[in-house]
Design a protein around this motif. Structure first.
Motif, PDB file in Angstrom:
ATOM      1  N   UNK A   1       0.822  -1.218   0.000  1.00 39.11           N
ATOM      2  CA  UNK A   1       0.000   0.000   0.000  1.00 39.11           C
ATOM      3  C   UNK A   1       0.859   1.272   0.000  1.00 39.11           C
ATOM      4  N   UNK A   2       1.928   1.354   0.806  1.00 37.10           N
ATOM      5  CA  UNK A   2       2.778   2.550   0.731  1.00 37.10           C
ATOM      6  C   UNK A   2       3.433   2.721  -0.649  1.00 37.10           C
ATOM      7  N   UNK A   3       3.797   1.621  -1.286  1.00 37.64           N
ATOM      8  CA  UNK A   3       4.384   1.715  -2.621  1.00 37.64           C
ATOM      9  C   UNK A   3       3.359   2.215  -3.638  1.00 37.64           C
ATOM     10  N   UNK A   4       2.113   1.794  -3.493  1.00 35.90           N
ATOM     11  CA  UNK A   4       1.061   2.281  -4.392  1.00 35.90           C
ATOM     12  C   UNK A   4       0.810   3.774  -4.179  1.00 35.90           C
ATOM     13  N   UNK A   5       0.900   4.215  -2.940  1.00 31.46           N
ATOM     14  CA  UNK A   5       0.768   5.646  -2.659  1.00 31.46           C
ATOM     15  C   UNK A   5       1.926   6.420  -3.290  1.00 31.46           C
ATOM     16  N   UNK A   6       3.127   5.874  -3.182  1.00 31.07           N
ATOM     17  CA  UNK A   6       4.297   6.531  -3.760  1.00 31.07           C
ATOM     18  C   UNK A   6       4.201   6.562  -5.281  1.00 31.07           C
TER      19      UNK A   6
ATOM     20  N   UNK B   1      18.909  -1.285  -8.862  1.00 31.48           N
ATOM     21  CA  UNK B   1      17.618  -1.958  -8.946  1.00 31.48           C
ATOM     22  C   UNK B   1      16.602  -1.022  -9.579  1.00 31.48           C
ATOM     23  N   UNK B   2      15.386  -1.540  -9.724  1.00 27.83           N
ATOM     24  CA  UNK B   2      14.299  -0.697 -10.188  1.00 27.83           C
ATOM     25  C   UNK B   2      13.674  -0.018  -8.973  1.00 27.83           C
ATOM     26  N   UNK B   3      12.566   0.669  -9.154  1.00 22.98           N
ATOM     27  CA  UNK B   3      12.036   1.490  -8.068  1.00 22.98           C
ATOM     28  C   UNK B   3      11.657   0.682  -6.834  1.00 22.98           C
ATOM     29  N   UNK B   4      11.044  -0.472  -7.053  1.00 25.83           N
ATOM     30  CA  UNK B   4      10.540  -1.239  -5.909  1.00 25.83           C
ATOM     31  C   UNK B   4      11.112  -2.647  -5.832  1.00 25.83           C
ATOM     32  N   UNK B   5      12.242  -2.876  -6.472  1.00 23.63           N
ATOM     33  CA  UNK B   5      12.838  -4.202  -6.395  1.00 23.63           C
ATOM     34  C   UNK B   5      13.643  -4.552  -7.623  1.00 23.63           C
ATOM     35  N   UNK B   6      13.838  -5.831  -7.821  1.00 23.52           N
ATOM     36  CA  UNK B   6      14.713  -6.295  -8.902  1.00 23.52           C
ATOM     37  C   UNK B   6      14.015  -6.372 -10.252  1.00 23.52           C
ATOM     38  N   UNK B   7      12.672  -6.254 -10.273  1.00 20.81           N
ATOM     39  CA  UNK B   7      11.917  -6.302 -11.518  1.00 20.81           C
ATOM     40  C   UNK B   7      11.137  -5.002 -11.692  1.00 20.81           C
ATOM     41  N   UNK B   8      10.999  -4.534 -12.925  1.00 22.48           N
ATOM     42  CA  UNK B   8      10.268  -3.279 -13.153  1.00 22.48           C
ATOM     43  C   UNK B   8       8.771  -3.441 -12.952  1.00 22.48           C
ATOM     44  N   UNK B   9       8.138  -2.375 -12.478  1.00 23.06           N
ATOM     45  CA  UNK B   9       6.680  -2.316 -12.334  1.00 23.06           C
ATOM     46  C   UNK B   9       6.179  -1.145 -13.176  1.00 23.06           C
ATOM     47  N   UNK B  10       4.875  -0.895 -13.107  1.00 23.28           N
ATOM     48  CA  UNK B  10       4.326   0.164 -13.948  1.00 23.28           C
ATOM     49  C   UNK B  10       4.906   1.533 -13.611  1.00 23.28           C
ATOM     50  N   UNK B  11       5.297   1.752 -12.361  1.00 25.93           N
ATOM     51  CA  UNK B  11       5.923   3.024 -11.986  1.00 25.93           C
ATOM     52  C   UNK B  11       7.221   3.230 -12.752  1.00 25.93           C
ATOM     53  N   UNK B  12       7.973   2.150 -12.930  1.00 27.21           N
ATOM     54  CA  UNK B  12       9.212   2.245 -13.705  1.00 27.21           C
ATOM     55  C   UNK B  12       8.918   2.625 -15.152  1.00 27.21           C
TER      56      UNK B  12
END
Length: 234
Positions: free
Chosen positions: A84-89, A177-188
């Protein structure tokens, strides 16, 4: 069948607009098959804005709405592990990018130091585009900048705003790394759409100078480019 409608590419990128590049990257990261059509006239698009997506009988405008549609319809798992905090960010980052957009656009269309370079790149890459059409688009953008507000700033204040946005992004991206870990997400994909439209352009704006001064932004941009290019549609 998914069809993405967006502006033409430039400097090797698939779209010279960061929002279209963002959606293109998202589609590739998710491995979704799609057709990519480049257009210049946005009159037929939802809200008269590009990009937009046609998915079977449904038309979706706005890059964020497009991504939400794709995640829901195709059960794309790219963001499933976000907290949830990552989704807010993620939301805060996308709003920061909305601010950066105006500075990027200003640097291409309004700043007399860079407008001739941008104009020449468009005309050289896309022979079907006329100088008259670009001059008309430039005047249209002047009006947009005035009513949005950034057109009333001095140039150094415009770029200070954009550099501040980029500094926040740099603060959030690790060195390896990417924004939230080792794999990219939509934020990336969102960040990539913007940074790529600065980094890969052969236009030495203050925005590009800042990106080049931040090794983590460059690394993230290159890593995303590699990830986007190697993804195979399922």
């Amino acid at each position: 069948m998914i069809t993405l409608y967006s502006y033409p590419g430039l400097y090797g990128l698939e779209d010279n607009n960061p929002y279209g590049q963002k959606v293109f990257a998202f589609l590739r990261l998710c491995g979704l098959a799609f057709e990519h059509r480049h257009i210049l006239d946005a009159k037929a698009a939802p809200r008269a804005q590009l990009p937009y997506l046609v998915d079977d009988d449904k038309t979706i405008g706005d890059s964020d709405a497009i991504i939400e549609h794709l995640k829901q319809k195709y059960a794309a798992p790219i963001d499933d592990e976000l907290t949830h905090p990552q989704r807010d960010l993620d939301l805060l980052i996308r709003r920061t990018l909305d601010d950066l957009y105006w500075v990027m656009s200003y640097s291409r269309w309004a700043d007399p130091r860079y407008w001739p370079i941008f104009k020449d790149a468009i005309l050289t890459t896309h022979p079907g585009v006329t100088a008259e059409a670009l001059d008309g688009a430039r005047q249209y953008n002047f009006d947009r900048y005035h009513y949005q507000g950034i057109g009333r700033f001095e140039a150094h204040d415009v770029y200070a705003r954009g550099v501040a946005d980029l500094q926040v992004l740099s603060n959030l991206i690790d060195e390896d790394s990417f924004l939230f870990g080792t794999e990219p997400v939509s934020t990336d994909a969102s960040v990539y759409g913007f940074v790529a439209n600065i980094y890969f352009y052969d236009i030495d704006t203050p925005l590009k100078q800042f990106v080049l001064s931040r090794a983590n932004l460059v690394r993230h941009c290159k890593a995303m480019r590699d990830a986007v290019k190697r993804t195979v549609a399922r």
